[in-house]
Scaffold this active site. Structure first.
Site, PDB file in Angstrom:
ATOM      1  N   CYS A 121     -45.939  -1.895   1.033  1.00  0.00           N
ATOM      2  CA  CYS A 121     -46.716  -1.896  -0.209  1.00  0.00           C
ATOM      3  C   CYS A 121     -46.769  -3.328  -0.697  1.00  0.00           C
ATOM      4  O   CYS A 121     -45.968  -4.158  -0.282  1.00  0.00           O
ATOM      5  CB  CYS A 121     -46.081  -0.989  -1.261  1.00  0.00           C
ATOM      6  N   LYS A 196     -48.167  11.210  -3.365  1.00  0.00           N
ATOM      7  CA  LYS A 196     -47.369  10.411  -4.303  1.00  0.00           C
ATOM      8  C   LYS A 196     -48.115  10.350  -5.626  1.00  0.00           C
ATOM      9  O   LYS A 196     -49.274   9.937  -5.674  1.00  0.00           O
ATOM     10  CB  LYS A 196     -47.186   9.004  -3.733  1.00  0.00           C
ATOM     11  N   ARG A 206     -38.811   0.244 -10.686  1.00  0.00           N
ATOM     12  CA  ARG A 206     -39.626  -0.919 -11.048  1.00  0.00           C
ATOM     13  C   ARG A 206     -38.766  -1.993 -11.696  1.00  0.00           C
ATOM     14  O   ARG A 206     -39.039  -3.175 -11.563  1.00  0.00           O
ATOM     15  CB  ARG A 206     -40.791  -0.495 -11.939  1.00  0.00           C
ATOM     16  N   ARG A 218     -50.992   2.872 -12.644  1.00  0.00           N
ATOM     17  CA  ARG A 218     -51.385   3.113 -11.260  1.00  0.00           C
ATOM     18  C   ARG A 218     -52.220   4.391 -11.094  1.00  0.00           C
ATOM     19  O   ARG A 218     -52.368   4.906  -9.996  1.00  0.00           O
ATOM     20  CB  ARG A 218     -50.138   3.230 -10.381  1.00  0.00           C
ATOM     21  N   LYS A 249     -43.632  12.886  -3.160  1.00  0.00           N
ATOM     22  CA  LYS A 249     -42.870  12.006  -4.050  1.00  0.00           C
ATOM     23  C   LYS A 249     -43.445  12.036  -5.444  1.00  0.00           C
ATOM     24  O   LYS A 249     -44.657  11.902  -5.577  1.00  0.00           O
ATOM     25  CB  LYS A 249     -42.928  10.588  -3.478  1.00  0.00           C
ATOM     26  N   TYR A 314     -30.926   8.073  -3.382  1.00  0.00           N
ATOM     27  CA  TYR A 314     -29.902   7.090  -3.737  1.00  0.00           C
ATOM     28  C   TYR A 314     -28.514   7.742  -3.746  1.00  0.00           C
ATOM     29  O   TYR A 314     -27.510   7.053  -3.835  1.00  0.00           O
ATOM     30  CB  TYR A 314     -30.222   6.466  -5.109  1.00  0.00           C
TER      31      TYR A 314
HETATM   32  C1  PBG Z   1     -44.092   1.165  -4.209  1.00  0.00           C
HETATM   33  C2  PBG Z   1     -42.980   2.152  -4.384  1.00  0.00           C
HETATM   34  C3  PBG Z   1     -42.465   2.646  -5.584  1.00  0.00           C
HETATM   35  C4  PBG Z   1     -41.416   3.500  -5.251  1.00  0.00           C
HETATM   36  C5  PBG Z   1     -41.310   3.492  -3.880  1.00  0.00           C
HETATM   37  N1  PBG Z   1     -42.296   2.670  -3.356  1.00  0.00           N
HETATM   38  C6  PBG Z   1     -42.827   2.324  -6.967  1.00  0.00           C
HETATM   39  C7  PBG Z   1     -44.160   2.622  -7.507  1.00  0.00           C
HETATM   40  O1  PBG Z   1     -45.021   3.233  -6.881  1.00  0.00           O
HETATM   41  O2  PBG Z   1     -44.351   2.191  -8.641  1.00  0.00           O
HETATM   42  C8  PBG Z   1     -40.578   4.261  -6.232  1.00  0.00           C
HETATM   43  C9  PBG Z   1     -39.274   4.766  -5.716  1.00  0.00           C
HETATM   44  C10 PBG Z   1     -38.338   5.239  -6.784  1.00  0.00           C
HETATM   45  O3  PBG Z   1     -38.672   5.368  -7.969  1.00  0.00           O
HETATM   46  O4  PBG Z   1     -37.183   5.502  -6.419  1.00  0.00           O
HETATM   47  N2  PBG Z   1     -43.668   0.057  -3.447  1.00  0.00           N
END
Ligand code: PBG
Length: 326
Positions: A121, A196, A206, A218, A249, A314
């Site tokens: 990403c 997602k 974040r 987003r 997700k 986690y």
């Molecule tokens: C984007 C990404 C995000 C998460 C994983 N990949 C953040 C987003 O989309 O803002 C979130 C993972 C989490 O909250 O544990 N690189």
């Protein structure tokens, strides 16, 4: 069908041995993927306030953490990068010397049995914090695809077993598959973050990754949390484009999406037990309001029972230890 008093479901709940025989869902450390935040340096282990027990790690510390996970039976990690610099296009994402790539090389050399996944990403790497390049105030879908493909290719060159695009651009799985195959990486797998949503549960992530968007949100590319049918379309499209496995997700507010995906598709399904879900459990446990161990195992059981084959969480190390202890 015979009813009470002939039928008494309590009979097989009477002892641990009986309950063990009839348990329908089992958790195993092999089902967990542990997220790791990696950054440059040596001996760095920076705590993340909103994710107690999670750290930003330098590559050497990420290796130590991975080895510790492996001894607990957790044989997969997913790497998220904290960049040295941010710019408009997020160019550090495809820098072969960036922290994710550096860590992937070290892990594949020193801990080859562990599956290394990488998050693909741009949001951690862009100055504006969005998941692609901007045209005006919008993320330009088609202009972002080649950049995601470059990032995935750079991860594959570093040895990643699985690349996991989380950007939600349309067509990114096909773009990444094409780039990988064109460069001889036919064996690198793609786990797409297929369903997602634009979720409030990513807050702590974040903070950890410094990736909150500088303006807007987003919702113009991540899914509306209200849509289950659309989630099925996302999954079907990503599988069509060549995804080897698909992800739902977050996990907890989307168990119905996991369940329906399980019923409709034979592909492996992952669920991401995201940062906000983890932070809520840790905060309540720190206050003595819940029994952390029991709550975590109940949550992970629920995600697997809904139909996930594996879970990004986690809690991976703790849960693996608790399962082992019985
Ligand atoms: C984007 C990404 C995000 C998460 C994983 N990949 C953040 C987003 O989309 O803002 C979130 C993972 C989490 O909250 O544990 N690189």
């Amino acid at each position: 069908m015979t009813a009470f008093p002939t039928t008494r479901l309590r009979r097989l709940r009477r002892t641990p041995a009986l309950r063990g025989l009839v348990r329908e869902t089992r958790l195993s450390a092999e089902q967990f993927v542990s997220p790791l935040f990696v950054r440059h340096g040596k001996g760095v282990r920076e705590p993340i306030a909103s994710l107690p027990g999670v750290h930003r790690l330098s590559p050497d510390e990420a290796l130590a953490e991975t080895q510790r996970l492996a001894t607990l039976g957790v044989a997969a990690v997913i790497l998220f990068g904290i960049p040295e610099r941010k710019d408009e296009t997020g160019s550090e994402a495809w820098d072969d010397a960036a922290a994710v790539q550096e860590t992937a090389r070290i892990l594949k050399r020193e801990a080859p049995s562990v599956a290394v996944m990488t998050d693909v990403c741009l949001d951690e790497y862009t100055s504006h914090g969005h998941c692609g390049v901007l045209r005006g105030d919008e993320v330009d879908n088609d202009a972002t695809l080649p950049l995601l493909a470059k990032a995935a290719l750079s991860h594959a060159r570093a040895g990643a077993d699985v690349v996991a695009p989380s950007d939600m651009m349309d067509g990114r799985v096909a773009a990444i598959r094409g780039a990988l195959d064109g460069a001889g990486f036919q064996e690198t797998a793609i786990l797409s973050y297929a369903a997602k949503t634009a979720s409030a549960f990513y807050g702590p992530f974040r903070e950890a990754a410094g990736s909150a968007p500088k303006f807007g949100d987003r919702r113009a590319y991540q899914m509306d949390p209200a849509n289950r049918r659309e989630a099925m379309r996302e999954i079907a499209l990503d599988l069509d484009e060549g995804a080897d496995a698909v992800m739902v997700k977050p996990a907890l507010a989307y168990l119905d999406v996991i369940r329906e995906a399980r019923q409709r598709f034979d592909a492996p399904i992952a669920a991401y037990n995201v940062s906000g879900e983890y932070a809520m459990v840790k905060a309540a446990a720190a206050n003595g309001w819940i029994d952390e161990r029991r709550v975590v195992l109940e949550i992970l059981t629920g995600i697997v029972r809904a139909g996930a084959d594996f879970v990004l969480t986690y809690h991976a190390a703790d849960a693996a230890r608790w399962i082992e202890e019985g």
